[in-house]
Design a protein around this motif. Structure first.
Motif, PDB file in Angstrom:
ATOM      1  N   VAL A 297      35.387  41.761  38.297  1.00 33.94           N
ATOM      2  CA  VAL A 297      36.700  42.256  38.717  1.00 33.94           C
ATOM      3  C   VAL A 297      37.278  43.154  37.629  1.00 33.94           C
ATOM      4  CG1 VAL A 297      39.051  41.604  39.354  1.00 33.94           C
ATOM      5  CG2 VAL A 297      37.110  40.223  40.139  1.00 33.94           C
ATOM      6  N   THR A 298      37.593  44.398  37.992  1.00 34.23           N
ATOM      7  CA  THR A 298      38.181  45.342  37.041  1.00 34.23           C
ATOM      8  C   THR A 298      39.703  45.217  37.050  1.00 34.23           C
ATOM      9  OG1 THR A 298      38.408  47.128  38.659  1.00 34.23           O
ATOM     10  CG2 THR A 298      36.282  46.925  37.509  1.00 34.23           C
ATOM     11  N   PRO A 299      40.383  45.689  36.008  1.00 31.66           N
ATOM     12  CA  PRO A 299      41.848  45.658  36.006  1.00 31.66           C
ATOM     13  C   PRO A 299      42.462  46.389  37.196  1.00 31.66           C
ATOM     14  CG  PRO A 299      41.030  46.068  33.790  1.00 31.66           C
ATOM     15  CD  PRO A 299      39.840  46.131  34.699  1.00 31.66           C
ATOM     16  N   VAL A 300      41.849  47.475  37.612  1.00 30.54           N
ATOM     17  CA  VAL A 300      42.390  48.215  38.762  1.00 30.54           C
ATOM     18  C   VAL A 300      42.272  47.377  40.030  1.00 30.54           C
ATOM     19  CG1 VAL A 300      42.172  50.304  40.162  1.00 30.54           C
ATOM     20  CG2 VAL A 300      41.820  50.415  37.684  1.00 30.54           C
ATOM     21  N   MET A 301      41.158  46.704  40.217  1.00 33.47           N
ATOM     22  CA  MET A 301      40.997  45.827  41.379  1.00 33.47           C
ATOM     23  C   MET A 301      42.024  44.709  41.345  1.00 33.47           C
ATOM     24  SD  MET A 301      36.823  45.513  41.441  1.00 33.47           S
ATOM     25  CE  MET A 301      36.850  44.178  42.630  1.00 33.47           C
ATOM     26  N   ALA A 302      42.226  44.102  40.172  1.00 35.45           N
ATOM     27  CA  ALA A 302      43.170  42.994  40.046  1.00 35.45           C
ATOM     28  C   ALA A 302      44.597  43.445  40.332  1.00 35.45           C
ATOM     29  CB  ALA A 302      43.071  42.388  38.651  1.00 35.45           C
ATOM     30  N   ALA A 303      44.924  44.714  39.995  1.00 34.76           N
ATOM     31  CA  ALA A 303      46.267  45.222  40.277  1.00 34.76           C
ATOM     32  C   ALA A 303      46.499  45.355  41.772  1.00 34.76           C
ATOM     33  CB  ALA A 303      46.464  46.568  39.585  1.00 34.76           C
ATOM     34  N   PRO A 306      46.024  40.880  43.405  1.00 36.75           N
ATOM     35  CA  PRO A 306      46.373  40.012  42.271  1.00 36.75           C
ATOM     36  C   PRO A 306      45.638  38.677  42.244  1.00 36.75           C
ATOM     37  CG  PRO A 306      48.342  41.026  43.193  1.00 36.75           C
ATOM     38  CD  PRO A 306      47.217  41.352  44.129  1.00 36.75           C
ATOM     39  N   SER A 307      45.233  38.159  43.414  1.00 31.35           N
ATOM     40  CA  SER A 307      44.546  36.858  43.399  1.00 31.35           C
ATOM     41  C   SER A 307      43.228  36.936  42.641  1.00 31.35           C
ATOM     42  CB  SER A 307      44.312  36.361  44.821  1.00 31.35           C
ATOM     43  OG  SER A 307      43.423  37.220  45.523  1.00 31.35           O
ATOM     44  N   LEU A 308      42.645  38.133  42.523  1.00 26.50           N
ATOM     45  CA  LEU A 308      41.398  38.280  41.781  1.00 26.50           C
ATOM     46  C   LEU A 308      41.605  38.143  40.279  1.00 26.50           C
ATOM     47  CD1 LEU A 308      39.732  41.281  43.665  1.00 26.50           C
ATOM     48  CD2 LEU A 308      39.244  38.843  43.920  1.00 26.50           C
ATOM     49  N   SER A 309      42.834  38.348  39.825  1.00 26.19           N
ATOM     50  CA  SER A 309      43.106  38.288  38.383  1.00 26.19           C
ATOM     51  C   SER A 309      43.143  36.868  37.860  1.00 26.19           C
ATOM     52  CB  SER A 309      44.440  38.977  38.074  1.00 26.19           C
ATOM     53  OG  SER A 309      45.527  38.249  38.623  1.00 26.19           O
ATOM     54  N   ARG A 310      43.173  35.891  38.761  1.00 24.65           N
ATOM     55  CA  ARG A 310      43.340  34.496  38.335  1.00 24.65           C
ATOM     56  C   ARG A 310      42.044  33.695  38.337  1.00 24.65           C
ATOM     57  NH1 ARG A 310      48.077  35.570  41.573  1.00 24.65           N
ATOM     58  NH2 ARG A 310      47.158  34.640  43.436  1.00 24.65           N
ATOM     59  N   LEU A 311      40.941  34.347  38.644  1.00 22.93           N
ATOM     60  CA  LEU A 311      39.668  33.623  38.745  1.00 22.93           C
ATOM     61  C   LEU A 311      39.273  32.976  37.431  1.00 22.93           C
ATOM     62  CD1 LEU A 311      37.524  36.062  40.924  1.00 22.93           C
ATOM     63  CD2 LEU A 311      38.963  34.155  41.651  1.00 22.93           C
ATOM     64  N   ALA A 312      39.597  33.613  36.314  1.00 24.91           N
ATOM     65  CA  ALA A 312      39.213  33.066  35.011  1.00 24.91           C
ATOM     66  C   ALA A 312      39.921  31.754  34.702  1.00 24.91           C
ATOM     67  CB  ALA A 312      39.499  34.090  33.914  1.00 24.91           C
ATOM     68  N   GLN A 313      40.987  31.437  35.455  1.00 30.46           N
ATOM     69  CA  GLN A 313      41.711  30.184  35.238  1.00 30.46           C
ATOM     70  C   GLN A 313      40.996  28.987  35.863  1.00 30.46           C
ATOM     71  OE1 GLN A 313      44.538  30.254  33.335  1.00 30.46           O
ATOM     72  NE2 GLN A 313      44.056  32.433  33.101  1.00 30.46           N
ATOM     73  N   ARG A 460      43.184  29.984  43.167  1.00 28.93           N
ATOM     74  CA  ARG A 460      42.074  30.205  44.092  1.00 28.93           C
ATOM     75  C   ARG A 460      42.461  31.220  45.160  1.00 28.93           C
ATOM     76  NH1 ARG A 460      40.357  24.360  45.842  1.00 28.93           N
ATOM     77  NH2 ARG A 460      38.891  25.560  47.112  1.00 28.93           N
ATOM     78  N   PRO A 461      41.636  32.228  45.385  1.00 29.38           N
ATOM     79  CA  PRO A 461      41.954  33.273  46.350  1.00 29.38           C
ATOM     80  C   PRO A 461      41.576  32.887  47.775  1.00 29.38           C
ATOM     81  CG  PRO A 461      39.884  33.777  45.300  1.00 29.38           C
ATOM     82  CD  PRO A 461      40.380  32.493  44.662  1.00 29.38           C
ATOM     83  N   GLU A 462      42.150  33.592  48.721  1.00 23.08           N
ATOM     84  CA  GLU A 462      41.671  33.526  50.093  1.00 23.08           C
ATOM     85  C   GLU A 462      40.396  34.350  50.208  1.00 23.08           C
ATOM     86  OE1 GLU A 462      43.102  31.710  52.335  1.00 23.08           O
ATOM     87  OE2 GLU A 462      45.108  31.327  51.512  1.00 23.08           O
ATOM     88  N   ALA A 463      39.696  34.195  51.313  1.00 22.76           N
ATOM     89  CA  ALA A 463      38.512  35.021  51.562  1.00 22.76           C
ATOM     90  C   ALA A 463      38.892  36.488  51.733  1.00 22.76           C
ATOM     91  CB  ALA A 463      37.769  34.517  52.791  1.00 22.76           C
TER      92      ALA A 463
END
Length: 543
Positions: A297-303, A306-313, A460-463
Motif C-alpha cells: 500500500v502506497t501513501p497515495v493509495m492510503a490517502a 484510508p482503511s488501507l493505512s491501518r493494516l500495519a496495526q 480491519r478494512p472491508e472487502a
C-alpha cells in the motif's frame, strides 16, 4: 469480458477465482509459492521420505478442521467436482471431541442437541463443568459470562465487548489457577488460537459460542474433517476445475508493486520465475495475508482509501502443524483431541481413521500405520517437558521433542502407555517455519496467523475499500466469521466478488453470505438488550 487479476493462491484467492469464473469473468491468479496452491490450507509431502518406489509421507500445514458453523466454504466445496460427486463429499463427520489433561481422566464433550432454554443452559453447564479441577462456583461464573454474550445484541458486542480483553471479561485474575489454565487460557488458545489476556471478547466469545454450539450439534453437524490428505481430496481437484473453466494459474509469481494513478489501479508488478513484469486487468483482488498486503500500500493509495493505512496495526502470531508417523495406529478418539494443560496449546487428530481409501503402506518406508497430526497454537510460552524454551526459539528437533513429550504427558497414565518412543517412525514440521533464526520471530514463519486483539476491528478494512477497481479477499477483512480461518477467507472472497459485480454492473447473482447463527431461544433476550443498548443502559440480568 472483464478481466480480473487475483494476487494470492490461498483459499481466499481460489475462492474469488471460483466465484468470478462461474459468473463469466476472465480470471488470472498469481501465487508467490513455486510449487503449491492452497496457502495455509495446503498439504505437502515430506521430502525424500518415500523409499522403494513408495510415495513421500503426507504432511500438512495443520490438520483441516471444518466446524459445524462453517457455511461459506462448504458451499464452495460442493461446487468443486471430484469423482462422481464433489469435494464436499470428501468431508466426514467425527463423533467426539475429547479433552485431555495431565494427571486426570479425559473428558468427552456431550453431543446431544438441546431444545428448550433450560436444556440449553444444562448442556452448556455440562460442558463447562466438565473441566476437572475448576471450582464449581468459578465454572458457574464462566457459564454466566457465556450467557451474557448469548443474550447481548450485536450492537453491544461491537461497541463494548470488542474493546474488552477476554481475560478481563471472564475476570481471570480473580479466579483459581485451574480456571486460568483451563477455561481462560486452555480453551482460548486451543480452540481459537488466541491469548486470553489480549484477545477481543467479541471475537473470542462469538467463536467460542459457535464451537460450543457445534459440539451440541446445532444444525445437525458437529464437525467435519477431510477423508484424505488435503491436496489430494480438495486443493488439487479445485485447481483442476478452475483450469478447466479457463482460469490462468501462475505459480512462483511474487507481487512487487501496485501501480496507482490516484484514482484506480493500473497494474501490478509481479516477478515470475525471476522476471519482473506488469500484469493489467479491469479489476484486482488482493488475496494475500495482511503482512504481505501492508507493504504494497502506497501513501497515495492510503490517502484515497484510508482503511488501507491501518493494516500495519493488525497483529499476527503463529499456528503451525507437525505430523508424527506411527508404526502402530493410535486413534485416541473419534474426533479432535484438545490438550488443555499443554504449554504450547496443542490440539490433534488421528488421521488414518478418517482416511479409509489411503493405504499408508504405500508411503514412506512402508512401516507407517497411523498419523497423529498436531497443531501448535502457542509459540511464545516456554515448553515445560524437555525443552524449556518458546517454540519460536527452538530448532526443528527441539520442537519435535517438546511436542512429543507434551502429548505423552497428556495421554499416558500409570499402567497405560498410549504413546511410546518406539511408536515413532518419522515426523514432519510445517516448512513455513524457517531456519536458521537470524531474523525476528515473525520473519521466521512464512504464514503467520491474524490474531483479533481487543479493539482491533477498527483497523480491519472491508472487502470494498473505496478504490473502484481494488478489492480485498483475506482473513483480515471484516466478515461475519471474524476469525482467521478458511471460512473467513472464503467469506471475504465472496464479499470482494460482490464488490466487483456491483462495480462492473454485472447482472450475475451475488455470492451468498451467512451470518453466524445462535439458538433462537435466546433471540428475545437479544432484542431486549438492543432496547437497553439504544437507551444507553447496561446489559441486564442474565436469565
Amino acid at each position: 469480458m472483464s478481466r480480473v487479476i487475483v494476487i494470492g493462491g490461498g483459499v481466499a484467492g481460489l475462492s474469488a477465482a471460483h466465484e468470478l469464473v462461474e459468473r463469466g469473468f476472465q480470471v488470472e491468479i498469481y501465487e508467490s509459492r513455486d510449487n503449491l496452491w492452497g496457502g495455509k490450507a495446503r498439504s505437502m509431502d515430506k521430502p525424500n521420505s518415500g523409499v522403494g518406489g513408495r510415495k513421500n509421507l503426507p504432511g500438512e500445514h495443520g490438520f483441516r478442521f471444518f466446524p459445524g458453523f462453517y457455511k461459506h466454504l462448504p458451499d464452495t466445496m460442493s461446487r468443486i467436482p471430484c469423482g462422481p460427486g464433489s469435494v464436499f463429499d470428501n468431508l466426514v463427520t467425527p463423533t467426539q471431541v475429547e479433552m485431555f489433561q495431565e494427571h486426570a481422566d479425559p473428558v468427552l464433550l456431550p453431543l446431544e442437541f438441546p431444545q428448550t432454554l433450560s436444556e440449553w443452559i444444562a448442556a452448556l453447564r455440562e460442558i463447562i463443568h466438565a473441566h476437572v479441577g475448576v471450582p464449581s462456583n468459578e465454572a458457574d461464573f464462566f457459564l454466566h459470562q457465556i450467557l451474557v454474550i448469548l443474550t447481548s445484541c450485536e450492537e453491544r458486542r461491537l461497541a463494548e465487548y470488542e474493546k474488552i480483553a477476554w481475560w478481563d471479561f471472564i475476570k481471570a485474575d480473580q479466579m483459581s489457577d485451574a480456571y486460568k489454565k483451563i477455561l481462560a487460557q486452555g480453551l482460548t488458545r486451543s480452540l481459537v488460537a488466541m491469548k486470553a489476556a489480549v484477545a477481543s471478547t467479541r471475537t473470542v466469545g462469538d467463536i467460542l459460542i459457535q464451537l460450543i454450539l457445534s459440539s451440541l450439534a446445532l444444525g445437525g453437524t458437529t464437525d467435519r474433517v477431510l477423508n484424505g490428505p488435503t491436496n489430494d481430496v480438495w486443493i488439487d481437484p479445485w485447481i483442476q476445475y478452475l483450469a478447466r473453466r479457463g482460469v490462468a494459474l501462475t505459480l512462483n509469481a511474487e507481487a512487487e508493486q501496485i501501480h496507482f494513478n490516484g484514482v484506480s489501479v493500473t497494474g501490478v508488478d509481479v516477478t515470475v520465475a525471476g522476471t519482473r513484469r506488469t500484469v493489467v486487468g479491469d479489476y484486482y483482488v488482493f488475496a494475500v495475508p495482511v503482512e504481505v498486503m501492508s507493504p504494497l500500500v502506497t501513501p497515495v493509495m492510503a490517502a484515497v482509501a484510508p482503511s488501507l493505512s491501518r493494516l500495519a496495526q493488525l497483529h499476527t502470531e503463529w499456528m503451525n502443524g507437525i505430523q508424527f508417523y506411527l508404526n502402530c495406529d493410535v486413534p485416541l478418539d473419534q474426533g479432535h483431541a484438545i490438550y488443555l494443560d499443554s504449554a504450547w496449546a496443542l490440539t490433534s487428530i488421528s488421521q488414518h481413521q478418517f482416511w479409509p481409501r489411503v493405504d499408508l503402506k504405500q508411503y514412506g518406508d512402508g512401516t507407517v500405520c497411523g498419523i497423529l497430526s498436531v497443531d501448535v497454537s502457542d509459540w511464545l510460552t516456554p515448553g515445560d517437558q524437555v525443552v524449556f524454551l518458546p517454540a519460536h526459539q527452538c530448532n526443528a528437533g527441539q520442537i519435535k521433542d517438546e511436542v512429543w513429550a507434551q502429548l505423552k504427558a497428556h495421554l499416558n497414565r500409570p499402567g497405560q502407555t498410549v504413546l511410546s518412543d518406539a511408536n515413532l517412525v518419522d515426523w514432519h514440521l510445517d516448512p513455513d517455519i524457517t531456519f536458521p533464526r537470524n531474523t525476528p520471530a515473525n520473519d521466521a514463519n512464512r504464514e503467520p496467523l491474524l490474531v483479533n486483539l481487543a479493539d482491533s476491528w477498527q483497523y480491519r478494512p472491508e472487502a470494498v475499500v473505496g478504490i473502484p477497481n481494488l478489492f480485498l479477499a483475506s482473513d483480515y477483512v471484516r466478515t461475519f466469521t471474524d476469525l482467521a480461518t478458511m471460512e473467513g477467507a472464503n467469506e471475504a472472497a465472496r464479499r470482494a466478488v460482490n464488490g466487483i459485480l456491483t462495480a462492473s454492473g454485472s447482472a450475475a447473482p451475488p455470492c451468498q453470505l451467512w451470518p453466524l447463527r445462535e439458538p433462537d431461544v435466546f433471540a428475545p433476550f437479544r432484542e431486549y438488550d438492543l432496547f437497553r443498548f439504544q437507551l444507553g443502559w447496561p446489559h441486564g440480568a442474565v436469565l
